[in-house]
Design a protein around this motif. Structure first.
Motif, PDB file in Angstrom:
ATOM      1  N   ASP A   1      -7.598  -6.778   3.601  1.00  0.00           N
ATOM      2  CA  ASP A   1      -7.338  -5.734   2.606  1.00  0.00           C
ATOM      3  C   ASP A   1      -6.501  -6.232   1.427  1.00  0.00           C
ATOM      4  N   MET A   2      -6.187  -7.520   1.430  1.00  0.00           N
ATOM      5  CA  MET A   2      -5.516  -8.115   0.272  1.00  0.00           C
ATOM      6  C   MET A   2      -6.495  -8.779  -0.682  1.00  0.00           C
ATOM      7  N   LEU A   3      -7.696  -9.064  -0.195  1.00  0.00           N
ATOM      8  CA  LEU A   3      -8.637  -9.879  -0.980  1.00  0.00           C
ATOM      9  C   LEU A   3     -10.024  -9.254  -0.987  1.00  0.00           C
ATOM     10  N   SER A   4     -10.810  -9.597  -1.993  1.00  0.00           N
ATOM     11  CA  SER A   4     -12.211  -9.178  -1.979  1.00  0.00           C
ATOM     12  C   SER A   4     -12.910  -9.884  -0.823  1.00  0.00           C
TER      13      SER A   4
ATOM     14  N   PRO B   1      -9.693  -5.624  -4.698  1.00  0.00           N
ATOM     15  CA  PRO B   1     -10.157  -4.268  -5.013  1.00  0.00           C
ATOM     16  C   PRO B   1      -9.573  -3.205  -4.085  1.00  0.00           C
TER      17      PRO B   1
ATOM     18  N   MET C   1      -9.003 -17.409  -8.690  1.00  0.00           N
ATOM     19  CA  MET C   1     -10.015 -16.847  -9.604  1.00  0.00           C
ATOM     20  C   MET C   1     -10.531 -17.866 -10.602  1.00  0.00           C
ATOM     21  N   GLU C   2      -9.614 -18.665 -11.135  1.00  0.00           N
ATOM     22  CA  GLU C   2      -9.993 -19.530 -12.254  1.00  0.00           C
ATOM     23  C   GLU C   2     -10.419 -20.927 -11.802  1.00  0.00           C
TER      24      GLU C   2
ATOM     25  N   TYR D   1       0.866  -1.163   0.000  1.00  0.00           N
ATOM     26  CA  TYR D   1       0.000   0.000   0.000  1.00  0.00           C
ATOM     27  C   TYR D   1       0.915   1.229   0.000  1.00  0.00           C
TER      28      TYR D   1
ATOM     29  N   ASN E   1      -3.677  -5.146   7.224  1.00  0.00           N
ATOM     30  CA  ASN E   1      -4.865  -4.500   7.790  1.00  0.00           C
ATOM     31  C   ASN E   1      -6.072  -5.428   7.867  1.00  0.00           C
TER      32      ASN E   1
ATOM     33  N   ARG F   1      -0.526 -13.418   4.733  1.00  0.00           N
ATOM     34  CA  ARG F   1      -0.931 -13.021   3.385  1.00  0.00           C
ATOM     35  C   ARG F   1      -2.450 -13.037   3.217  1.00  0.00           C
TER      36      ARG F   1
ATOM     37  N   LEU G   1     -13.793 -13.572  -1.589  1.00  0.00           N
ATOM     38  CA  LEU G   1     -12.665 -14.508  -1.596  1.00  0.00           C
ATOM     39  C   LEU G   1     -12.168 -14.750  -0.175  1.00  0.00           C
TER      40      LEU G   1
ATOM     41  N   ILE H   1     -10.428  -9.558  -7.443  1.00  0.00           N
ATOM     42  CA  ILE H   1      -9.602 -10.292  -6.473  1.00  0.00           C
ATOM     43  C   ILE H   1      -9.191  -9.397  -5.305  1.00  0.00           C
TER      44      ILE H   1
ATOM     45  N   PHE I   1      -3.235 -15.882  -6.811  1.00  0.00           N
ATOM     46  CA  PHE I   1      -4.369 -14.965  -6.876  1.00  0.00           C
ATOM     47  C   PHE I   1      -5.051 -15.023  -8.243  1.00  0.00           C
ATOM     48  N   MET I   2      -4.243 -14.825  -9.285  1.00  0.00           N
ATOM     49  CA  MET I   2      -4.814 -14.606 -10.618  1.00  0.00           C
ATOM     50  C   MET I   2      -5.285 -15.891 -11.274  1.00  0.00           C
TER      51      MET I   2
END
Lengths: 199, 371
Positions: free
Chosen positions: B233-236, A138, B190-191, A101, B269, B229, B239, A136, B185-186
């Motif tokens: 605040d790293m993920l939606s 936001p 997601m997939e 961040y 966070n 990890r 998820l 993923i 992540f990607m």
């Protein structure tokens, strides 16, 4: 010391953008002894090819990856202080981790880096993965845009004009003050992009 | 065999967890590289000579005022390899003799490796992977584990309880490390979310059984449940809800069922999801924050049911003055405590922390209830 931070998720194109900026700084400097240091701290394999940059006259200092927490910030702060003591560079380009961040880093630098003349934040967005990234992570992507002085909408060749324009609107909504540019970083950025960075 | 000083300090910590009044605010630092730097021990020696490491840490702790506990008795960077399925670069071999160890982040685990987990279970994969892809990591930890009982006894003799005997690693942490964050992540989350559900379930079959055995064997005061990890605040939210919380919760409940204090070690966070920790029984857990979560919000949301630990910031300890650190720590005790609060740094005391600053943190804990 003028500090330029590059923010953006892993694989967004920060490295190519940094190379473009570094070349521009050194071309403008041409013979007047301007010193540039590049500091990278990337989680993942992609990073600056320091051999390429070293051979072109750039000094690259690596902060290897580590725990994604407190040590990241003290590591960078220490590196910046060490660089100032050792090199007194005119410019430092810093590529923190793509999952950092930027506001946290900037806040720490402002507290403990009184020798820094100014800080500019350039955020690089991968337009081809924008929608996926916003699904993923936001909060992270939004934070990276929110603090930016300049946003590079990268990989525009991989996305339709309509999608790029839509993406630009979303970025402006998040950060109306940032200057946005649509780029293909791998082709080299138009030097005009860096005019607000190289003061 | 414990002693009266050990028991006195442990009782103080347990009172903090139970949100009962204490006679002194507990100070329970977490540090490794800091000890080495302060005592003038090279990092390469610190991580290879466990007797020296233990001596170094105990000496430094004896110089930090009234220390009530520690969060580990021994450390090896090769533990990180088992945690994140990644190689580590270590001083004396890959790095300079006095440089900090580093996790080598890359796509060490391929997508195809998930099939092995589906076919053979996590244990078979984990054993094979650590041998072939993480430089035969278990072999590198033999001398570490041989010294752990001695280290534990030395801390007991010194009257210093260790509140975290070992770490519980969620499937998310394993694979985020092994696959690299970008791929995990990607591509994976997601997939292939349904595949991830299955792989996580199989992984948990192994880890729950293993961690229960370890608890039965070592009877720890507490254990870390790592959220390095997995911060919200790293993920939606979707998820995070699917791939993080159920597993953290399962580990927390396992601890409580076995009379072990779960110490939720939360990096980055977690402010947006603090309320979820109300799903745990009251006065059984510790929430350990690293100064990126709003600790005053944590107090507001959880202060009536959960002990909070932390979170004097790393950069304050490294770059500020003792006066500032003392003031900051005192304000934390005032706002978060005095009951239900343990003074510590946010995550590890950084290697470049000034001793006078760490001492100031300790003094603030000692002084508060004397006023």
């Amino acid at each position: 010391m003028k500090l330029i931070l590059f923010s953006g998720f892993l694989g967004s194109g920060k490295t190519m953008s940094i190379i473009s900026l570094a070349k521009e700084i050194m071309e403008k400097a041409s013979g007047n002894g301007t010193r540039l240091v590049i500091v990278e701290n990337e989680v993942g394999e992609t990073g600056i090819d320091d051999k390429v940059l070293s051979s072109a006259g750039y000094e690259v200092k690596s902060l290897l990856s580590g725990c994604i927490c407190c040590t990241l910030q003290t590591g960078f702060t220490k590196a910046i202080k060490d660089i100032e003591d050792k090199f007194s560079p005119d410019y430092v380009i810093f590529e923190p981790s793509g999952i950092a961040y930027p506001d946290r880093i900037i806040n720490t630098i402002r507290l403990y880096g009184s020798f820094i003349e100014y800080i500019k934040l350039v955020t690089v967005i991968d337009s081809s993965r924008w929608k996926k990234l916003m699904k993923i992570t936001p909060s992270l992507i939004t934070a990276q845009i929110k603090e930016a002085d300049i946003v590079l909408i990268n990989k525009c060749d991989l996305v339709s004009n309509e999608d790029v324009n839509e993406l630009e609107k979303e970025i402006v909504e998040i950060n109306p003050k940032a200057v946005t540019y649509k780029v293909i970083a791998s082709d080299g950025a138009n030097p005009i992009i860096w005019r607000d960075v190289i003061l | 065999m414990t002693n009266s000083l050990y028991e006195e300090r442990l009782a103080r910590i347990r009172k903090a967890v139970a949100l009962e009044p204490v006679d002194k605010i507990p100070f329970v630092p977490c540090a490794n590289a800091y000890h080495a730097r302060q005592q003038g021990v090279l990092m390469k020696d610190f991580i290879n000579n466990f007797e020296l490491q233990c001596t170094t840490a105990l000496k430094e702790l004896s110089e930090l005022g009234e220390v009530d506990g520690t969060q580990n008795t021994l450390f090896s960077p090769f533990l990180l390899s088992g945690q994140w399925l990644s190689k580590v670069a270590v001083p004396g071999i890959d790095l300079g003799d006095d440089e900090m160890w580093q996790v080598v982040e890359c796509e060490n685990m391929k997508f195809e490796d998930y099939q092995e987990i589906l076919d053979n279970g996590f244990e078979a994969f984990y054993t094979r992977f650590k041998k072939e892809k993480v430089d035969n990591n278990d072999e590198k930890l033999v001398s570490f584990f041989q010294y752990v009982p001695t280290a534990n006894n030395r801390y007991i003799e010194a009257g210093i309880p260790c509140i975290a005997d070992f770490l519980l690693i969620t499937p998310f942490e394993f694979f985020c490390g092994g696959r690299s964050l970008e791929c995990f992540f990607m591509d994976d989350l997601m997939e292939e979310p349904e595949l991830m559900d299955k792989v996580f379930e199989i992984t948990m079959e192994y880890t729950m059984k293993t961690y229960k055995s370890m608890m039965d064997m070592t009877k720890p005061i507490g254990v870390w449940i790592g959220g390095w990890r997995t911060a919200p605040d790293m993920l939606s939210p979707a998820l995070w809800e699917r791939f993080v919380w159920p597993y953290l919760k399962a580990y927390g409940e396992l601890c409580i069922e076995n009379n072990v204090i779960p110490i939720f070690h939360l990096d980055s966070n977690w402010t947006s999801q603090l309320h979820r920790f109300r799903e745990f029984p009251a006065k059984k857990c510790i929430l350990a924050l690293d100064s990126k979560t709003d600790i005053r919000k944590a107090k507001e949301v959880l202060g009536d049911m959960m002990c909070i630990l932390g979170d004097v910031p790393a950069e304050l300890l490294a770059y500020s003055t003792p006066e500032e650190v003392y003031k900051h720590t005192t304000e934390l005790i005032r706002d978060i405590g005095p009951t239900g609060y343990i003074v510590a740094s946010g995550c590890d005391v950084p290697s470049d922390a000034k001793k006078e600053n760490v001492l100031a943190m300790s003094r603030a804990a000692s002084d508060f209830l004397k006023k």
